[in-house]
Design a protein around this motif. Structure first.
Motif, short mmCIF file in Angstrom:
data_model
loop_
_atom_site.label_atom_id
_atom_site.label_comp_id
_atom_site.label_asym_id
_atom_site.label_seq_id
_atom_site.Cartn_x
_atom_site.Cartn_y
_atom_site.Cartn_z
N LEU A 1 31.09 -34.87 62.99
CA LEU A 1 30.52 -33.53 62.30
C LEU A 1 30.41 -33.83 61.00
N GLY A 2 31.00 -34.85 60.26
CA GLY A 2 30.63 -34.91 58.79
C GLY A 2 31.31 -33.88 57.89
N ILE A 3 32.34 -33.12 58.61
CA ILE A 3 33.25 -32.08 58.06
C ILE A 3 34.08 -32.54 57.23
N GLU A 4 34.70 -33.63 57.60
CA GLU A 4 35.86 -34.20 56.91
C GLU A 4 35.36 -34.19 55.33
N GLN A 5 34.39 -35.25 55.24
CA GLN A 5 34.01 -35.26 53.81
C GLN A 5 33.72 -33.78 53.29
N GLU A 6 33.02 -33.08 53.96
CA GLU A 6 32.57 -31.91 53.33
C GLU A 6 33.91 -30.91 52.81
N GLN A 7 34.95 -30.94 53.73
CA GLN A 7 36.13 -30.33 53.52
C GLN A 7 36.82 -31.10 52.14
N LEU A 8 36.81 -32.64 52.27
CA LEU A 8 37.63 -33.32 50.97
C LEU A 8 36.77 -32.93 49.85
#
Length: 182
Positions: A166-173
């Motif tokens: 999702l690419g969410i991990e980087q967005e959340q970090l």
């Protein structure tokens, strides 16, 4: 294979659709819009036959994972199915190319990929056929915030795999680092 991205806004989704309708064929727009409604890979989308669609559900075995699944189709997906059913074709997205001759087969993923990449370039987005699945997953996660559910829908084996996808991990970090001041 080059990395592709989800389309993160409804405005960009509409721009891609408009471009596909104007510069490619209606089937390309239909594949794009149908792909955004389901969590399927392009290889599974293009193999859908009308006989796989019972009422408003698709029952299939995923080509890559060999896992069976059953997906309910939303209103927009059913509008596409009903419109395409009028053609009398075997496949939901059947090729009408002269090159196929009398062979009955779905449109090629290469052709769909070309048109989606073209639309992406026009709008400064890095897109491919997998962008439909990633876009579905991105928006489904943003709406539900239920990683386990998205992981199940994508048939991923780990939540880490789904977050990375999702690419969410980087967005959340990024948000964590940007918003945390001690």
């Amino acid at each position: 294979m080059a990395r592709v991205y989800p389309v993160t806004t409804k405005e960009e989704i509409a721009l891609i659709d408009k471009y596909l309708k104007k510069y490619h064929t209606p089937i390309h727009s239909d594949v794009w819009n149908f792909g955004l409604q389901v969590s399927l890979r392009i290889s599974d989308i293009l193999k859908i036959e009308f006989e796989h669609i019972l009422q408003n559900r698709i029952r299939f075995i995923a080509q890559k994972t060999k896992k069976s699944d059953d997906i309910i189709l939303n209103r927009k997906a059913m509008m596409i199915v009903n419109r395409r059913r009028e053609s009398g074709d075997k496949y939901l997205f059947q090729s009408k190319s002269n090159r196929t001759g009398k062979m009955i087969k779905p449109i090629s993923s290469e052709k769909i990929g070309e048109s989606i990449r073209d639309a992406g370039k026009r709008h400064n987005l890095i897109l491919g056929t997998h962008s439909m699945r990633k876009t579905w997953a991105y928006h489904a996660y943003k709406k539900s915030n239920d990683l386990a559910l998205i992981q199940r829908a994508l048939q991923h084996s780990t939540s880490y795999e789904t977050l990375k996808y999702l690419g969410i991990e980087q967005e959340q970090l990024d948000a964590l680092y940007s918003n945390l001041e001690l």
